[in-house]
Motif scaffolding. Structure first.
Motif, PDB file in Angstrom:
ATOM      1  N   GLY A 171       0.806  -1.211   0.000  1.00 31.39           N
ATOM      2  CA  GLY A 171       0.000   0.000   0.000  1.00 31.39           C
ATOM      3  C   GLY A 171       0.836   1.256   0.000  1.00 31.39           C
ATOM      4  N   LEU A 200      -4.590   0.704   0.404  1.00 32.22           N
ATOM      5  CA  LEU A 200      -4.239  -0.713   0.452  1.00 32.22           C
ATOM      6  C   LEU A 200      -4.508  -1.337  -0.905  1.00 32.22           C
ATOM      7  N   THR A 205      -2.426  -7.127   2.694  1.00 33.43           N
ATOM      8  CA  THR A 205      -2.380  -6.976   4.145  1.00 33.43           C
ATOM      9  C   THR A 205      -1.175  -6.124   4.494  1.00 33.43           C
ATOM     10  N   ILE A 206      -1.383  -5.107   5.315  1.00 32.35           N
ATOM     11  CA  ILE A 206      -0.261  -4.301   5.790  1.00 32.35           C
ATOM     12  C   ILE A 206      -0.247  -4.325   7.315  1.00 32.35           C
ATOM     13  N   ASN A 251      -7.132  -5.673   3.179  1.00 29.65           N
ATOM     14  CA  ASN A 251      -8.136  -5.287   2.194  1.00 29.65           C
ATOM     15  C   ASN A 251      -8.729  -6.571   1.619  1.00 29.65           C
TER      16      ASN A 251
END
Length: 329
Positions: A171, A200, A205-206, A251
């Motif tokens: 992201g 994102l 996934t962050i 997300n």
């Protein structure tokens, strides 16, 4: 932005699989938005997630309006006449469109996507917010920050800042207040705060390293987000209390998701917030209202707006009680 509402709604709770205990995935409280018209014959409607009956503040963040995307040809856009503020800072952040800002300091500026405008009301200020003729789609957020007692009568101020985007693994971040992902905003605040726009990637996934002393709120603008193990839907705000070293956002949609991440150290003071004023007592509000109604020098004059200023609403027939957050256990 002027606040026409006097009766905030309830909060719903959601918990992660391990309920946030024992250092695992944190417990998430989901604050649902309510629709609030700003007024006028074609009233622009905003989605308000702060304040709630059960949660007045996240850090010093005390007010969050999320609006759009609105076709201004249909809604009339934003046209907020001169109105006052005390005891707070306003934070304007746009995703699309443009808003013209004028205030009683003489500031004349434009709010544009990806650019922060922060105004300090302190002892008293007045301003206007009007979407410009070249705006077709208006979409963004208006946020307020409560000033602590020692600074709530601070001098009027206006700051503008354009944060550079920072690439994340999955992201992108634009940090407009505080520090995140190795970048820091130079904008002055009166309590430790975090404010950032996050994008994102689809299905990404962050995981963000955050200050363990902060509580955080994640306001969803676009996409479907899972905060830890808890789904947070569009226009909802997921709250996580202090103690977390990281926040993990996923997300779950096939489009780029966009959220606002807000944070700060818990604001321990109780506040009285009514209309556009923040004080510490009912009498603070009565005094500010009276001074606005008689055009006191406290709020100054906004030049360049072709219309009358907003009158203050009638005070409730009861003492306005100070409010804080629920006790933390």
């Amino acid at each position: 932005m002027s606040n026409a509402e006097t009766d905030p709604s309830e909060v719903r709770r959601a918990a992660s699989a391990n309920d946030g205990h024992g250092g695992g995935t944190p417990q998430v409280e989901v604050l649902t938005a309510r629709d609030v018209p700003l007024g006028g014959p074609r009233a622009m409607t905003v989605r308000r997630t702060l304040p709630q009956r059960s949660r007045t503040l996240i850090g010093a963040w005390c007010f969050a309006d999320h609006y759009g995307p609105d076709n201004v040809a249909e809604t009339g856009g934003m046209d907020v006449a001169p109105h006052p503020h005390t005891g707070l800072q306003t934070v304007s952040w746009l995703f699309s469109g443009e808003i013209e800002h004028r205030d009683s300091m003489g500031s004349h500026a434009f709010v544009r996507p990806g650019e922060l405008n922060l105004m300090t009301g302190g002892h008293g200020i007045s301003h206007t917010e009007v979407s410009t003729p070249r705006t077709t789609i208006l979409h963004g957020a208006q946020l307020w920050v409560a000033l602590p007692e020692e600074h709530r009568h601070a001098e009027r101020d206006f700051q503008h800042y354009v944060p550079e985007p920072v690439r994340l693994d999955g992201g992108e971040a634009r940090v407009f207040l505080g520090t995140l992902a190795g970048t820091a905003s130079p904008v002055r605040t009166f309590t430790p705060l975090l404010g950032a726009e996050l994008l994102l990637d689809p299905h990404a996934t962050i995981t963000l390293t955050v200050d363990t002393g902060f509580e955080h709120g994640v306001l969803i603008d676009r996409g479907s987000i899972r905060l830890g193990e808890t789904p947070v839907l569009r226009a909802e705000l997921g709250y996580v209390g202090p103690g977390s070293e990281t926040l993990t956002l996923t997300n779950t949609s096939g489009e780029t998701a966009r959220v606002l991440l807000l944070g700060g150290t818990p604001f321990e003071e109780e506040i009285v917030m009514w209309w556009n004023f923040i004080g510490r007592s009912h009498q603070d509000i009565v005094r500010a209202r009276e001074e606005w109604e008689r055009a006191s020098e406290r709020f100054g004059v906004v030049d360049g707006y072709p219309g009358d200023r907003l009158p203050a609403p009638t005070l409730p027939n009861a003492t306005i009680q100070p409010r804080g957050n629920p006790s933390r256990h």
